[in-house]
Motif scaffolding. Structure first.
Motif: not given
Length: 233
Positions: A62-65, A103-109, A112-114, A154-157
């Protein structure tokens, strides 16, 4: 991976010392936890992608890696060793261990995007200093169309955050309920005054307060993750 060891320190599974880069077990945990229905009703399908350098990413439909990110910093050895001696060796290791459990980890895109990635932007910002509570406040404001130190990034993603519909959807999806109160306001690890005060602990007592609050959050999120897994199974 049917059950995740919520006390496992992913540093033990990293050759380079950074589990977010090369821990197979960490990425398998992310894949298992977040491959599920999104608040928008779509199914998030994740697959682990490796490269020839031993680095991992998460490919999805659904979105970038995506890539893993340790949520809460421990500050030790950073900022010109400002915090040397503020915690005992035992206290420092307790904090380092907890922030490297699942519990100390999460995922983000991941890419880089702009400009900076989210991971990079929150790390280099002198207003955020990699703190997840401050990052989460920026995300809360993003969903309310309010300005924050991370607004541009955040707006970039936006396509990524749109997957969760709103702030509650984001919080619930990633088991972050203990990071906010009943009014969906962020529970800060240190006193908060609208991003005006320095984000780093200013005294030994503040550092200890940050440590205790962070460890408590890690324990609670680990518990939520485990309870959710038992419900699934």
């Amino acid at each position: 991976m049917a059950i995740i060891d919520i006390d496992f320190d992913f540093r033990q599974d990293s050759k380079c010392g950074d589990p977010d880069t090369d821990s197979q077990k960490l990425y398998e945990a992310h894949k298992f936890l977040w491959s599920k229905e999104l608040p928008n009703g779509k199914i998030f399908t994740l697959e682990i992608k490796g490269d020839s350098y031993g680095r991992f990413l998460i490919r999805n439909n659904l979105c970038m890696n995506l890539s893993s990110d340790r949520m809460c910093p421990h500050f030790d050895g950073k900022y010109s060793n400002k915090f040397d001696g503020w915690l005992s060796d035992l206290e420092k290791e307790e904090l380092k261990h907890k922030v490297r459990t699942i519990g100390g980890h999460i995922v983000f895109p991941a890419h880089k995007k702009n400009g900076f990635t989210i991971n990079q932007a929150r790390g280099v910002s002198r207003i955020i200093c990699d703190r997840f509570d401050l990052t989460l406040e920026c995300i809360r404001r993003f969903y309310r169309d309010e300005e924050s130190p991370l607004s541009k990034t955040l707006t970039n993603y936006k396509d990524f955050f749109d997957l969760f519909i709103d702030f509650k959807g984001y919080v619930d999806f990633f088991h972050l309920q203990d990071f906010i109160d009943q009014q969906e306001q962020v529970e800060f690890s240190l006193p908060f005054d609208n991003f005006n005060r320095p984000p780093l602990p200013q005294t030994i007592d503040e550092y200890k307060q940050y440590k205790e609050h962070t460890i408590d959050l890690m324990k609670k999120r680990n518990k939520r993750i485990l309870e959710n897994l038992y419900q699934i199974n």
